[in-house]
Design an enzyme around this catalytic site. Structure first.
Site, PDB file in Angstrom:
ATOM      1  N   CYS B  86       1.436  -1.259  -0.738  1.00 59.47           N
ATOM      2  CA  CYS B  86      -0.028  -0.222   0.171  1.00 59.47           C
ATOM      3  C   CYS B  86       0.926   1.310   0.248  1.00 59.47           C
ATOM      4  CB  CYS B  86      -0.976  -0.216   1.184  1.00 59.47           C
ATOM      5  SG  CYS B  86      -2.441   0.932   1.147  1.00 59.47           S
ATOM      6  N   HIS B 203      -3.674  -5.690   1.518  1.00 61.71           N
ATOM      7  CA  HIS B 203      -2.964  -5.522   2.995  1.00 61.71           C
ATOM      8  C   HIS B 203      -2.633  -7.700   2.779  1.00 61.71           C
ATOM      9  CE1 HIS B 203      -2.686  -1.833   3.827  1.00 61.71           C
ATOM     10  NE2 HIS B 203      -3.627  -0.985   3.632  1.00 61.71           N
ATOM     11  N   GLU B 205      -1.059  -8.590   5.446  1.00 57.71           N
ATOM     12  CA  GLU B 205      -0.688  -8.334   6.668  1.00 57.71           C
ATOM     13  C   GLU B 205      -1.667  -8.467   7.434  1.00 57.71           C
ATOM     14  OE1 GLU B 205      -0.424  -6.115   5.260  1.00 57.71           O
ATOM     15  OE2 GLU B 205      -1.267  -4.325   6.209  1.00 57.71           O
TER      16      GLU B 205
END
Lengths: 83, 231
Positions: B86, B203, B205
């Site tokens: 990002c 994302h 994560e």
């Protein structure tokens, strides 16, 4: 000498400018149907100490190429005035 | 044990999640500060999501010149793996470690939702754990995710197989709106020529823990290895 430099950074022609489009639609909705081709960029002003107008312009061009504008997506215009 | 440096800029906000995802795969993960000049022997660098320097001027434009980015540049030039997520992707583009740029979403709104993406390239430092063509459901959360590049650059990326992630086209029946930002060629992530530098808008994560109901992103972290698989 000191110069006041006006930098105008604009999205490159041909790239989609959704902000410009949205504002154009809003103008049209407000009754300004004659407005078209709206594009939105960024204005930056700075003071530059330089020996000459040419030197000020050269330095600010370097600033634009390195930081103030993104060469991939933006073009810029400079105006230099003595301050 | 792998040393994984997570770079913290003022305004990073996915740094903790990135650290935890790296720890989950057994790495020795730690933060480095944007003013640091070294990576403390990192094998791998993660540039997390967020709004470094408030996205002032352009997303990633100021972070690019922070002292730590000199070290990241050297690490990448030596073939070291770097993943930008990002805002990290935006920083990698501004730093010219990846080509192109990320502009305001075509719909002008900040988009925060799950999207379906296809893993198109697995010969990178962060996607080797996936099968080619794997479909992942990953969260996106960005206002400036519209990938653009010169037509020649796009052709090169496609010809060299450097599109790592692509949003699933709507025709394939995804329940989620495809391409959330209007990016060129539906690109969600790209790699450099060596495959050691990868930038992605989604994302992983935030989808690396099955306890939170989503594990599709874990592969980005289990892929991590000090050496880069050859394309």
């Amino acid at each position: 000498m000191s110069f006041r430099v006006h930098v105008r950074v604009m999205p490159r022609t041909g790239l989609l400018d959704p902000q410009g489009q949205a504002v154009e639609h809003a103008l049209s909705a407000l009754g300004f149907a004659e407005a078209g081709g709206v594009r939105i960029g960024r204005a930056i002003e700075l003071e530059v100490a330089a020996a000459s107008r040419g030197e000020a312009e050269t330095r600010v061009r370097q600033m634009c190429d390195k930081l103030l504008a993104n060469p991939v997506t933006e073009d810029y215009l400079l105006e230099v005035e003595e301050s | 044990m792998l040393n994984v440096a997570v770079v913290r800029f003022p305004g990073s906000n996915c740094d903790g999640d990135a650290l935890r995802a790296a720890e989950q795969v057994g790495a020795n993960a730690y933060f480095v500060w944007h003013r640091d000049t070294g990576l403390d022997g990192a094998d791998i660098v993660l540039l997390p999501g967020g709004f470094s320097y408030g996205d002032y001027l352009r997303a990633g434009a100021i972070a690019r010149f922070s002292p730590i980015m000199q070290a990241v540049q050297r690490h990448a030039a030596a073939g070291g793996p770097v993943l930008g997520i990002c805002n990290g992707f935006q920083i990698l583009c501004e730093a010219h470690l990846l080509p192109g740029a990320l502009l305001r979403n075509a719909g002008l709104t900040f988009v925060s939702k799950p999207v379906d993406v296809v893993v198109e390239q697995t010969a990178t430092a962060f996607t080797s754990a996936y099968e080619p063509g794997a479909r992942l459901r990953l969260p996106v959360a960005h206002g400036d995710g519209r990938y653009v590049a010169a037509p020649d650059t796009l052709r090169l990326l496609e010809a060299e197989g450097r599109v790592v992630l692509r949003y699933v086209p709507s025709s394939e029946g995804s329940p989620f709106q495809p391409n959330p930002n209007g990016s060129a060629n539906h690109i969600a992530g790209i790699a450099n020529g060596l495959g050691n530098v990868v930038g992605i808008m989604p994302h992983p994560e935030r989808a690396a823990d099955s306890m939170l109901g989503a594990g599709d992103g874990l592969g980005f972290f289990t892929s991590m290895d000090a050496k880069v698989p050859s394309p």
